[in-house]
Design a protein around this motif. Structure first.
Motif, short mmCIF file in Angstrom:
data_model
loop_
_atom_site.label_atom_id
_atom_site.label_comp_id
_atom_site.label_asym_id
_atom_site.label_seq_id
_atom_site.Cartn_x
_atom_site.Cartn_y
_atom_site.Cartn_z
N PHE A 79 22.62 30.10 68.18
CA PHE A 79 23.05 29.10 67.20
C PHE A 79 24.06 28.16 67.82
O PHE A 79 24.79 28.52 68.74
CB PHE A 79 23.62 29.80 65.96
N ALA A 80 24.14 26.96 67.28
CA ALA A 80 25.04 25.94 67.79
C ALA A 80 26.47 26.13 67.30
O ALA A 80 27.39 25.56 67.86
CB ALA A 80 24.53 24.55 67.41
N SER A 81 26.64 26.92 66.23
CA SER A 81 27.97 27.12 65.67
C SER A 81 28.08 28.50 65.03
O SER A 81 27.07 29.12 64.69
CB SER A 81 28.27 26.05 64.62
N ALA A 82 29.31 28.92 64.81
CA ALA A 82 29.55 30.18 64.12
C ALA A 82 29.06 30.10 62.68
O ALA A 82 28.53 31.08 62.14
CB ALA A 82 31.04 30.53 64.16
N ASP A 83 29.22 28.94 62.04
CA ASP A 83 28.74 28.77 60.66
C ASP A 83 27.24 28.99 60.57
O ASP A 83 26.75 29.66 59.65
CB ASP A 83 29.09 27.39 60.11
N ASN A 84 26.48 28.42 61.51
CA ASN A 84 25.03 28.59 61.50
C ASN A 84 24.65 30.04 61.77
O ASN A 84 23.76 30.59 61.12
CB ASN A 84 24.36 27.67 62.51
N ARG A 85 25.33 30.67 62.72
CA ARG A 85 25.09 32.08 63.00
C ARG A 85 25.34 32.93 61.76
O ARG A 85 24.52 33.78 61.40
CB ARG A 85 25.99 32.56 64.13
N ASP A 86 26.44 32.67 61.08
CA ASP A 86 26.80 33.45 59.90
C ASP A 86 25.80 33.23 58.76
O ASP A 86 25.46 34.17 58.04
CB ASP A 86 28.22 33.13 59.45
N ALA A 87 25.34 32.00 58.59
CA ALA A 87 24.34 31.70 57.55
C ALA A 87 23.05 32.47 57.83
O ALA A 87 22.46 33.06 56.92
CB ALA A 87 24.07 30.20 57.48
N PHE A 88 22.62 32.48 59.08
CA PHE A 88 21.41 33.21 59.46
C PHE A 88 21.60 34.70 59.25
O PHE A 88 20.75 35.37 58.68
CB PHE A 88 21.05 32.93 60.92
N GLN A 89 22.72 35.21 59.69
CA GLN A 89 22.99 36.64 59.60
C GLN A 89 23.02 37.09 58.14
O GLN A 89 22.56 38.18 57.82
CB GLN A 89 24.30 36.97 60.29
#
Length: 146
Positions: free
Chosen positions: A65-75
């Motif tokens: 992911f390009a950002s922690a926010d995107n990673r967290d949304a996916f997770q």
């Protein structure tokens, strides 16, 4: 004749072994979507390269992911963001087989991410998206085991 049978046997074993390696998620070297951020397709409406710093393992594949926010949304909800048909070409799945993808050839329909082999295939896909989704949904239980 025995040599021909032997070579056919070796060829068949190679095909079966190759197919067994292909998993449910299209992951080159263990990385899904060629390293592109699945969430960015929805938020930025374009392919964005992910970073190893922000990664999640999902169904034995590494998603970047390009950002922690995107990673967290996916997770928090991977089913919302993960590409359909394991990230294999949706048109190929509709045709009954797994095919690689070009991360730039994508469509979001009905809140789902569909990837295609290339822009030419994407153009065909978009001519009857509903029909191809129906066929791919029917085919996926068998195709994912190939």
């Amino acid at each position: 004749m025995k040599m021909v049978q032997y070579l056919i046997g070796v060829l068949m074993m190679t095909i079966v072994a190759t197919q067994a390696v292909a998993g449910e998620i299209n992951a080159a070297d263990g990385v899904a979507i060629s390293g592109y951020d699945a969430v960015a397709y929805f938020k930025q409406e374009k392919p964005v390269k992910g970073l190893e710093t922000y990664s999640v393992t999902y169904k034995d594949a590494l998603f970047l992911f390009a950002s922690a926010d995107n990673r967290d949304a996916f997770q928090a909800n991977p089913e919302t963001y993960a590409p359909q048909y394991g990230g294999y070409c949706a048109y190929g799945t509709a045709s009954g087989y797994k095919a690689p993808i070009d991360p730039a050839a994508f469509t979001i329909t009905g809140g789902k991410l569909y990837l295609n082999y290339n822009k030419g295939v994407q153009k065909s896909w978009r001519q009857d998206t509903t029909g191809y989704i129906r066929k791919a949904d029917e085919n996926w239980p068998v195709v994912k085991t190939q």
